[in-house]
Enzyme design. Structure first.
Site, PDB file in Angstrom:
ATOM      1  N   ASP A   8       0.887  -1.165   0.000  1.00 22.85           N
ATOM      2  CA  ASP A   8       0.000   0.000   0.000  1.00 22.85           C
ATOM      3  C   ASP A   8       0.924   1.214   0.000  1.00 22.85           C
ATOM      4  O   ASP A   8       2.148   1.080  -0.204  1.00 22.85           O
ATOM      5  CB  ASP A   8      -0.994  -0.033   1.179  1.00 22.85           C
ATOM      6  CG  ASP A   8      -0.339   0.217   2.530  1.00 22.85           C
ATOM      7  OD1 ASP A   8       0.918   0.279   2.590  1.00 22.85           O
ATOM      8  OD2 ASP A   8      -1.062   0.345   3.530  1.00 22.85           O
ATOM      9  N   HIS A   9       0.372   2.412   0.251  1.00 20.95           N
ATOM     10  CA  HIS A   9       1.194   3.628   0.223  1.00 20.95           C
ATOM     11  C   HIS A   9       2.270   3.598   1.305  1.00 20.95           C
ATOM     12  O   HIS A   9       3.370   4.099   1.097  1.00 20.95           O
ATOM     13  CB  HIS A   9       0.314   4.862   0.385  1.00 20.95           C
ATOM     14  CG  HIS A   9      -0.561   4.818   1.600  1.00 20.95           C
ATOM     15  ND1 HIS A   9      -1.683   4.007   1.665  1.00 20.95           N
ATOM     16  CD2 HIS A   9      -0.473   5.443   2.796  1.00 20.95           C
ATOM     17  CE1 HIS A   9      -2.248   4.158   2.841  1.00 20.95           C
ATOM     18  NE2 HIS A   9      -1.535   5.011   3.552  1.00 20.95           N
ATOM     19  N   CYS A  65       2.999  -3.301   3.966  1.00 21.68           N
ATOM     20  CA  CYS A  65       2.191  -2.144   4.374  1.00 21.68           C
ATOM     21  C   CYS A  65       2.942  -1.460   5.508  1.00 21.68           C
ATOM     22  O   CYS A  65       4.141  -1.698   5.689  1.00 21.68           O
ATOM     23  CB  CYS A  65       0.755  -2.537   4.724  1.00 21.68           C
ATOM     24  SG  CYS A  65       0.527  -3.495   6.241  1.00 21.68           S
ATOM     25  N   GLY A  66       2.276  -0.601   6.258  1.00 21.42           N
ATOM     26  CA  GLY A  66       2.983   0.104   7.321  1.00 21.42           C
ATOM     27  C   GLY A  66       3.547  -0.868   8.345  1.00 21.42           C
ATOM     28  O   GLY A  66       4.718  -0.811   8.725  1.00 21.42           O
ATOM     29  N   THR A  67       2.701  -1.777   8.801  1.00 22.48           N
ATOM     30  CA  THR A  67       3.108  -2.742   9.820  1.00 22.48           C
ATOM     31  C   THR A  67       3.331  -4.150   9.284  1.00 22.48           C
ATOM     32  O   THR A  67       3.987  -4.971   9.938  1.00 22.48           O
ATOM     33  CB  THR A  67       1.995  -2.851  10.884  1.00 22.48           C
ATOM     34  OG1 THR A  67       0.780  -3.228  10.197  1.00 22.48           O
ATOM     35  CG2 THR A  67       1.788  -1.544  11.627  1.00 22.48           C
ATOM     36  N   GLY A  68       2.716  -4.468   8.161  1.00 21.59           N
ATOM     37  CA  GLY A  68       2.688  -5.853   7.667  1.00 21.59           C
ATOM     38  C   GLY A  68       1.491  -6.622   8.199  1.00 21.59           C
ATOM     39  O   GLY A  68       1.218  -7.744   7.763  1.00 21.59           O
ATOM     40  N   GLY A  70      -2.127  -5.626   8.590  1.00 21.64           N
ATOM     41  CA  GLY A  70      -3.399  -5.607   7.868  1.00 21.64           C
ATOM     42  C   GLY A  70      -3.314  -6.292   6.519  1.00 21.64           C
ATOM     43  O   GLY A  70      -4.235  -7.019   6.107  1.00 21.64           O
ATOM     44  N   HIS A  98       7.356 -24.524   9.952  1.00 24.88           N
ATOM     45  CA  HIS A  98       6.215 -25.083  10.692  1.00 24.88           C
ATOM     46  C   HIS A  98       4.879 -24.861   9.991  1.00 24.88           C
ATOM     47  O   HIS A  98       3.979 -25.671  10.116  1.00 24.88           O
ATOM     48  CB  HIS A  98       6.120 -24.448  12.083  1.00 24.88           C
ATOM     49  CG  HIS A  98       7.211 -24.901  13.006  1.00 24.88           C
ATOM     50  ND1 HIS A  98       7.092 -24.844  14.379  1.00 24.88           N
ATOM     51  CD2 HIS A  98       8.446 -25.398  12.768  1.00 24.88           C
ATOM     52  CE1 HIS A  98       8.193 -25.292  14.942  1.00 24.88           C
ATOM     53  NE2 HIS A  98       9.042 -25.629  13.986  1.00 24.88           N
ATOM     54  N   ASN A  99       4.722 -23.723   9.330  1.00 27.14           N
ATOM     55  CA  ASN A  99       3.393 -23.319   8.840  1.00 27.14           C
ATOM     56  C   ASN A  99       3.265 -23.325   7.321  1.00 27.14           C
ATOM     57  O   ASN A  99       2.186 -23.035   6.800  1.00 27.14           O
ATOM     58  CB  ASN A  99       3.033 -21.915   9.360  1.00 27.14           C
ATOM     59  CG  ASN A  99       3.344 -21.739  10.828  1.00 27.14           C
ATOM     60  OD1 ASN A  99       4.184 -20.919  11.199  1.00 27.14           O
ATOM     61  ND2 ASN A  99       2.708 -22.528  11.684  1.00 27.14           N
ATOM     62  N   ARG A 109       7.362   0.498   7.606  1.00 28.39           N
ATOM     63  CA  ARG A 109       7.581   1.639   8.510  1.00 28.39           C
ATOM     64  C   ARG A 109       8.434   1.306   9.724  1.00 28.39           C
ATOM     65  O   ARG A 109       9.069   2.192  10.285  1.00 28.39           O
ATOM     66  CB  ARG A 109       6.224   2.183   8.999  1.00 28.39           C
ATOM     67  CG  ARG A 109       5.503   3.006   7.970  1.00 28.39           C
ATOM     68  CD  ARG A 109       4.227   3.606   8.530  1.00 28.39           C
ATOM     69  NE  ARG A 109       3.604   4.520   7.578  1.00 28.39           N
ATOM     70  CZ  ARG A 109       2.314   4.818   7.551  1.00 28.39           C
ATOM     71  NH1 ARG A 109       1.492   4.256   8.425  1.00 28.39           N
ATOM     72  NH2 ARG A 109       1.831   5.662   6.670  1.00 28.39           N
ATOM     73  N   HIS A 133       4.222 -31.337  11.295  1.00 25.77           N
ATOM     74  CA  HIS A 133       3.579 -30.089  10.897  1.00 25.77           C
ATOM     75  C   HIS A 133       2.541 -30.278   9.791  1.00 25.77           C
ATOM     76  O   HIS A 133       1.665 -29.435   9.607  1.00 25.77           O
ATOM     77  CB  HIS A 133       4.632 -29.079  10.423  1.00 25.77           C
ATOM     78  CG  HIS A 133       5.708 -28.831  11.425  1.00 25.77           C
ATOM     79  ND1 HIS A 133       5.453 -28.269  12.650  1.00 25.77           N
ATOM     80  CD2 HIS A 133       7.029 -29.109  11.400  1.00 25.77           C
ATOM     81  CE1 HIS A 133       6.581 -28.196  13.344  1.00 25.77           C
ATOM     82  NE2 HIS A 133       7.557 -28.702  12.603  1.00 25.77           N
ATOM     83  N   ARG A 136      -1.138 -30.465  10.880  1.00 29.47           N
ATOM     84  CA  ARG A 136      -1.588 -29.184  11.453  1.00 29.47           C
ATOM     85  C   ARG A 136      -1.896 -28.182  10.347  1.00 29.47           C
ATOM     86  O   ARG A 136      -2.900 -27.459  10.405  1.00 29.47           O
ATOM     87  CB  ARG A 136      -0.501 -28.644  12.395  1.00 29.47           C
ATOM     88  CG  ARG A 136      -0.276 -29.564  13.583  1.00 29.47           C
ATOM     89  CD  ARG A 136       0.972 -29.228  14.352  1.00 29.47           C
ATOM     90  NE  ARG A 136       1.203 -30.218  15.402  1.00 29.47           N
ATOM     91  CZ  ARG A 136       2.340 -30.334  16.065  1.00 29.47           C
ATOM     92  NH1 ARG A 136       3.357 -29.542  15.795  1.00 29.47           N
ATOM     93  NH2 ARG A 136       2.467 -31.250  16.998  1.00 29.47           N
TER      94      ARG A 136
HETATM   95  C1  RB5 Z   1      -1.807   2.754   6.624  1.00 25.65           C
HETATM   96  O1  RB5 Z   1      -1.814   3.937   7.361  1.00 25.65           O
HETATM   97  C2  RB5 Z   1      -1.651   1.564   7.561  1.00 25.65           C
HETATM   98  O2  RB5 Z   1      -2.790   1.422   8.341  1.00 25.65           O
HETATM   99  C3  RB5 Z   1      -1.370   0.301   6.775  1.00 25.65           C
HETATM  100  O3  RB5 Z   1      -0.255   0.467   5.972  1.00 25.65           O
HETATM  101  C4  RB5 Z   1      -1.073  -0.934   7.594  1.00 25.65           C
HETATM  102  O4  RB5 Z   1      -0.083  -0.725   8.546  1.00 25.65           O
HETATM  103  C5  RB5 Z   1      -2.246  -1.655   8.132  1.00 25.65           C
HETATM  104  O5  RB5 Z   1      -2.153  -2.718   8.749  1.00 25.65           O
END
Ligand code: RB5
Length: 157
Positions: A8-9, A65-68, A70, A98-99, A109, A133, A136
């Site tokens: 994403d952005h 994404c920002g965190t990975g 979502g 394992h998975n 980020r 594994h 499972r």
């Molecule tokens: C975008 O602001 C942020 O929510 C997205 O990149 C991500 O981190 C969601 O899980």
């Protein structure tokens, strides 16, 4: 290996460098967008990559994404996909061993490009361990699983 990548952005800043890194390691990389860092919704791009993996068009998916978090959650909703967010090399190894994870969610980020490159090396070179594994992972993938809707109201907790 044939790999689909998207972001994403918030993950965009690492998408092209990671795609180039993977190409330099001999992989065939299919960029599924976005083309710019304009604000967008990560589920749209997770879906493209997850469906490519589920169809067998590619062997693995890489999402940023920002965190990975979502983007991995969204990808994991597609049947046939085992997606997980990963922040360390050891977790990347374990997600494969394992998975049998076939899609990885990276943080653009909070994890550096260099660390994400190492994480991808582990994700792409670690084989599924099989053995204990296997059953499972088969349970994760059960297609006849009724899911939450099938859980009786009185299930004893
Ligand atoms: C975008 O602001 C942020 O929510 C997205 O990149 C991500 O981190 C969601 O899980």
């Amino acid at each position: 290996m044939r790999i689909a990548i998207a972001s994403d952005h918030a993950g965009f800043v690492q998408k092209d460098p990671l795609a180039e890194y993977l190409r330099s390691r001999g992989h065939e990389v299919i960029d599924m967008g976005p083309a710019t860092d304009e604000r967008c919704d990560y589920p749209d791009f997770a879906d493209k990559v997850a469906r490519a993996v589920a169809r067998g068009d590619v062997e693995r998916g890489v999402l940023i994404c920002g965190t990975g978090l979502g983007i991995a959650m969204a990808a994991d909703k597609v049947p046939g996909v085992r997606a997980t967010p990963i922040q360390t090399v050891e977790f990347a190894q374990l997600a494969r061993e394992h998975n049998d994870a076939n899609v990885i969610g990276l943080s653009g980020r909070f994890v550096s490009l260099e660390d994400n490159e190492k994480i991808l090396d582990a994700f792409l070179t670690t084989e599924f361990g099989g053995g204990r594994h296997t059953g499972r992972v088969e349970k994760i993938m059960r297609e006849d699983d009724p899911g939450f809707a099938g859980v009786p109201a009185d299930f004893g907790i």
